[in-house]
Scaffold this motif. Structure first.
Motif, PDB file in Angstrom:
ATOM      1  N   GLY A 236       0.787  -1.227   0.000  1.00 56.96           N
ATOM      2  CA  GLY A 236       0.000   0.000   0.000  1.00 56.96           C
ATOM      3  C   GLY A 236       0.819   1.277   0.000  1.00 56.96           C
ATOM      4  O   GLY A 236       0.311   2.339  -0.375  1.00 56.96           O
ATOM      5  N   ASP A 240       1.098   5.189  -6.815  1.00 53.29           N
ATOM      6  CA  ASP A 240       0.035   4.685  -7.689  1.00 53.29           C
ATOM      7  C   ASP A 240       0.604   4.196  -9.015  1.00 53.29           C
ATOM      8  O   ASP A 240       0.185   3.155  -9.537  1.00 53.29           O
ATOM      9  CB  ASP A 240      -1.003   5.779  -7.953  1.00 53.29           C
ATOM     10  CG  ASP A 240      -1.848   6.084  -6.724  1.00 53.29           C
ATOM     11  OD1 ASP A 240      -1.645   5.428  -5.678  1.00 53.29           O
ATOM     12  OD2 ASP A 240      -2.710   6.981  -6.816  1.00 53.29           O
ATOM     13  N   ARG A 261      -5.251  -7.665  -1.364  1.00 55.63           N
ATOM     14  CA  ARG A 261      -4.444  -6.665  -0.658  1.00 55.63           C
ATOM     15  C   ARG A 261      -3.625  -7.366   0.418  1.00 55.63           C
ATOM     16  O   ARG A 261      -3.876  -8.516   0.766  1.00 55.63           O
ATOM     17  CB  ARG A 261      -5.336  -5.604   0.001  1.00 55.63           C
ATOM     18  CG  ARG A 261      -6.347  -6.191   0.988  1.00 55.63           C
ATOM     19  CD  ARG A 261      -6.995  -5.106   1.810  1.00 55.63           C
ATOM     20  NE  ARG A 261      -8.137  -5.591   2.573  1.00 55.63           N
ATOM     21  CZ  ARG A 261      -8.074  -6.307   3.688  1.00 55.63           C
ATOM     22  NH1 ARG A 261      -6.887  -6.661   4.179  1.00 55.63           N
ATOM     23  NH2 ARG A 261      -9.170  -6.696   4.316  1.00 55.63           N
ATOM     24  N   ARG A 268      -3.720   2.699   2.954  1.00 56.91           N
ATOM     25  CA  ARG A 268      -4.732   2.583   1.901  1.00 56.91           C
ATOM     26  C   ARG A 268      -6.075   2.160   2.482  1.00 56.91           C
ATOM     27  O   ARG A 268      -6.166   1.625   3.587  1.00 56.91           O
ATOM     28  CB  ARG A 268      -4.293   1.558   0.856  1.00 56.91           C
ATOM     29  CG  ARG A 268      -3.000   1.889   0.146  1.00 56.91           C
ATOM     30  CD  ARG A 268      -3.210   2.886  -0.958  1.00 56.91           C
ATOM     31  NE  ARG A 268      -1.981   3.127  -1.715  1.00 56.91           N
ATOM     32  CZ  ARG A 268      -1.913   3.823  -2.836  1.00 56.91           C
ATOM     33  NH1 ARG A 268      -3.011   4.356  -3.357  1.00 56.91           N
ATOM     34  NH2 ARG A 268      -0.757   4.012  -3.458  1.00 56.91           N
ATOM     35  N   GLU A 269      -7.133   2.362   1.702  1.00 55.83           N
ATOM     36  CA  GLU A 269      -8.452   1.861   2.069  1.00 55.83           C
ATOM     37  C   GLU A 269      -8.487   0.341   1.851  1.00 55.83           C
ATOM     38  O   GLU A 269      -7.653  -0.221   1.137  1.00 55.83           O
ATOM     39  CB  GLU A 269      -9.538   2.537   1.233  1.00 55.83           C
ATOM     40  CG  GLU A 269      -9.651   4.037   1.450  1.00 55.83           C
ATOM     41  CD  GLU A 269     -10.041   4.394   2.876  1.00 55.83           C
ATOM     42  OE1 GLU A 269     -10.836   3.625   3.480  1.00 55.83           O
ATOM     43  OE2 GLU A 269      -9.564   5.419   3.385  1.00 55.83           O
ATOM     44  N   SER A 270      -9.479  -0.306   2.430  1.00 56.04           N
ATOM     45  CA  SER A 270      -9.519  -1.765   2.449  1.00 56.04           C
ATOM     46  C   SER A 270      -9.440  -2.402   1.064  1.00 56.04           C
ATOM     47  O   SER A 270      -8.695  -3.358   0.844  1.00 56.04           O
ATOM     48  CB  SER A 270     -10.791  -2.242   3.156  1.00 56.04           C
ATOM     49  OG  SER A 270     -10.862  -3.639   3.167  1.00 56.04           O
ATOM     50  N   ASP A 271     -10.205  -1.879   0.107  1.00 52.96           N
ATOM     51  CA  ASP A 271     -10.246  -2.479  -1.227  1.00 52.96           C
ATOM     52  C   ASP A 271      -9.483  -1.668  -2.272  1.00 52.96           C
ATOM     53  O   ASP A 271      -9.567  -1.952  -3.469  1.00 52.96           O
ATOM     54  CB  ASP A 271     -11.703  -2.628  -1.695  1.00 52.96           C
ATOM     55  CG  ASP A 271     -12.477  -3.608  -0.844  1.00 52.96           C
ATOM     56  OD1 ASP A 271     -11.838  -4.353  -0.083  1.00 52.96           O
ATOM     57  OD2 ASP A 271     -13.721  -3.626  -0.941  1.00 52.96           O
ATOM     58  N   GLU A 272      -8.741  -0.670  -1.831  1.00 56.23           N
ATOM     59  CA  GLU A 272      -8.133   0.266  -2.779  1.00 56.23           C
ATOM     60  C   GLU A 272      -7.105  -0.404  -3.690  1.00 56.23           C
ATOM     61  O   GLU A 272      -7.117  -0.206  -4.911  1.00 56.23           O
ATOM     62  CB  GLU A 272      -7.479   1.420  -2.012  1.00 56.23           C
ATOM     63  CG  GLU A 272      -6.959   2.539  -2.916  1.00 56.23           C
ATOM     64  CD  GLU A 272      -6.418   3.714  -2.122  1.00 56.23           C
ATOM     65  OE1 GLU A 272      -5.845   4.631  -2.755  1.00 56.23           O
ATOM     66  OE2 GLU A 272      -6.564   3.721  -0.878  1.00 56.23           O
ATOM     67  N   ILE A 273      -6.218  -1.201  -3.116  1.00 59.64           N
ATOM     68  CA  ILE A 273      -5.171  -1.844  -3.925  1.00 59.64           C
ATOM     69  C   ILE A 273      -5.758  -2.831  -4.920  1.00 59.64           C
ATOM     70  O   ILE A 273      -5.438  -2.761  -6.127  1.00 59.64           O
ATOM     71  CB  ILE A 273      -4.120  -2.511  -3.022  1.00 59.64           C
ATOM     72  CG1 ILE A 273      -3.341  -1.453  -2.231  1.00 59.64           C
ATOM     73  CG2 ILE A 273      -3.161  -3.369  -3.853  1.00 59.64           C
ATOM     74  CD1 ILE A 273      -2.520  -0.510  -3.087  1.00 59.64           C
ATOM     75  N   MET A 275      -8.695  -2.948  -6.243  1.00 61.58           N
ATOM     76  CA  MET A 275      -9.446  -2.224  -7.264  1.00 61.58           C
ATOM     77  C   MET A 275      -8.515  -1.503  -8.237  1.00 61.58           C
ATOM     78  O   MET A 275      -8.766  -1.462  -9.448  1.00 61.58           O
ATOM     79  CB  MET A 275     -10.399  -1.235  -6.598  1.00 61.58           C
ATOM     80  CG  MET A 275     -11.547  -1.901  -5.843  1.00 61.58           C
ATOM     81  SD  MET A 275     -12.618  -0.723  -4.992  1.00 61.58           S
ATOM     82  CE  MET A 275     -13.336   0.131  -6.384  1.00 61.58           C
ATOM     83  N   MET A 276      -7.439  -0.957  -7.712  1.00 66.14           N
ATOM     84  CA  MET A 276      -6.470  -0.280  -8.573  1.00 66.14           C
ATOM     85  C   MET A 276      -5.806  -1.279  -9.520  1.00 66.14           C
ATOM     86  O   MET A 276      -5.603  -0.994 -10.717  1.00 66.14           O
ATOM     87  CB  MET A 276      -5.412   0.427  -7.715  1.00 66.14           C
ATOM     88  CG  MET A 276      -4.480   1.337  -8.495  1.00 66.14           C
ATOM     89  SD  MET A 276      -3.251   2.135  -7.425  1.00 66.14           S
ATOM     90  CE  MET A 276      -4.338   3.083  -6.355  1.00 66.14           C
ATOM     91  N   ASP A 279      -8.388  -2.251 -12.257  1.00 69.69           N
ATOM     92  CA  ASP A 279      -8.562  -1.198 -13.265  1.00 69.69           C
ATOM     93  C   ASP A 279      -7.363  -1.141 -14.210  1.00 69.69           C
ATOM     94  O   ASP A 279      -7.521  -0.922 -15.418  1.00 69.69           O
ATOM     95  CB  ASP A 279      -8.755   0.153 -12.574  1.00 69.69           C
ATOM     96  CG  ASP A 279     -10.077   0.226 -11.806  1.00 69.69           C
ATOM     97  OD1 ASP A 279     -10.939  -0.644 -12.038  1.00 69.69           O
ATOM     98  OD2 ASP A 279     -10.226   1.135 -10.962  1.00 69.69           O
TER      99      ASP A 279
END
Length: 389
Positions: A236, A240, A261, A268-273, A275-276, A279
């Motif tokens: 995390g 980016d 993650r 970072r937020e829980s699902d941020e990694i 999801m990144m 994408d």
């Protein structure tokens, strides 16, 4: 202290970027200093924003070396460090046998470790003071997986260059390279391979673009007969753009992707990694249907193990190394038995039927039911039913 132990003849100390920035170098000088690469990792942390700035930190290791600086001649930033060290000797390591600068260095009686292509494969050779010393075929080093793991071929070359520069005998260098492998016992989290399931699992702690690329390249060379499945994550605290690059390096190389993650979110937020990563994979041409988001590492690993079939190859980038390795070992493929035994510990209990004997007869003793074994620190014995009062 290791260095005060009279039995220690050679000590190799890893000097991490983070430690250098936090506390400085832990020693004033060394006989040999080595820098293997300068990759875009940990950028944006502690004031280091570019690889050039990172190189300034890493080169401290060779600046304090008094006898030899061992440098990666295939990395421009490492190559430039040769001019920053006052070490008596320079030892270049290159996987390019046509490297113009290294050729000139060798002709000037300089020291180098070179990967040379031959009829029998790739030979690791040492050049020193006009001598040409064929050391070992790369494919004979277990950690290189028959030469397919190019990053470990390079690691072996550095190990040879460092050891040779410290006066270790050629016989001992060869023995060390021939007996070191990437089992969980010797190198936990570093290209650990488990092939006791009907499919193959590769577990690695790769957490930067360079490490991820090395493992992705390796899985391509392994040429799985079935599907290639990936469990992917990123720390995390990376930038980016570094996280997106990790995903881009994997895009198009696998049949199915599971994004997760780490346990430590590192801001970072829980699902941020995950999801990144998802994408970035989609942006690089991966179908959304082939991507799953499973944030928890244990759940992601379990899903990958459950979906793997005969002859598949599963690459897992790991965070909790010991926990995940145990999870891989303990997994039982549905409807199939693993092809090997996986003792859980030195005193583990292992049950199975005897092989090589007729059922019901062992060493002249007759048994009416299937025989079971217990294996522990004392050896192997027959399991008997518990007595009841």
């Amino acid at each position: 202290m290791v260095l005060r132990d009279p039995k220690v003849e050679v000590a190799v100390l890893e000097t991490a970027r983070g430690g250098l920035l936090r506390s400085g170098l832990g020693y004033r000088r060394s006989d040999v200093g080595a820098v293997l690469n300068v990759a875009a990792d940990h950028l944006g942390l502690r004031g280091i924003e570019t690889v050039e700035e990172l190189a300034k930190v890493k080169r401290i290791v060779v600046e304090v070396a008094k006898d030899t600086a061992v440098l990666n001649a295939d990395d421009r930033l490492c190559l430039e460090m040769a001019d920053r060290t006052k070490a008596e000797n320079l030892c270049y390591v290159t996987m390019n046998s046509d490297h113009a600068l290294v050729r000139k260095h060798i002709q000037a009686n300089g020291r180098a470790v070179v990967l040379e292509r031959g009829m029998g494969g790739n030979m690791i050779a040492i050049y020193d003071k006009g001598q040409h010393i064929p050391l070992l075929w790369a494919h004979l080093i277990p950690a290189t997986l028959d030469g397919r793991a190019a990053h470990n071929v390079q690691n072996a070359m550095f190990a040879a260059g460092i050891a040779f520069s410290m006066g270790v005998s050629l016989e001992d260098i060869r023995h060390g390279l021939r007996t070191f492998d990437t089992t969980f016992f010797q190198a936990p989290g570093r290209m650990n391979i488990f092939d006791d399931h009907p499919f193959k699992v590769v577990m690695d702690y790769g957490h930067n673009p360079a490490a991820v690329k090395a493992m992705v390249d390796l899985t391509e060379r392994m040429e799985a007969q079935g599907k290639n499945i990936l469990v992917l994550s990123a720390p995390g605290d990376r930038r980016d753009e570094d996280i997106r690059e990790i995903a881009a390096l994997c895009a198009g190389k696998f049949d199915h992707y599971i994004c997760r993650r780490d346990d430590n979110l590192r801001g970072r937020e829980s699902d941020e990694i995950p999801m990144m990563l998802r994408d970035a994979l989609i942006a690089n041409g991966v179908s959304e249907d082939s991507i799953e988001l499973i944030p928890e590492e244990q759940n992601a690993v379990q899903r990958s193990l459950e979906m793997a079939e005969q002859d598949d190859l599963l690459l897992i980038f790991v965070d909790a190394i010991s926990r995940t390795w145990k999870q891989i070992q303990d997994f039982q493929p549905e409807g199939m038995e693993s092809s090997g035994s996986n003792p859980k510990s030195e005193a583990a209990t292992e049950f199975g039927s005897f092989g090589g004997f007729e059922q019901g007869n062992l060493g002249g003793m007759d048994f009416e039911t299937e025989v079971e074994l217990i294996r522990d620190s004392r050896g192997v014995r027959v399991a008997v039913a518990e007595e009841t009062d």
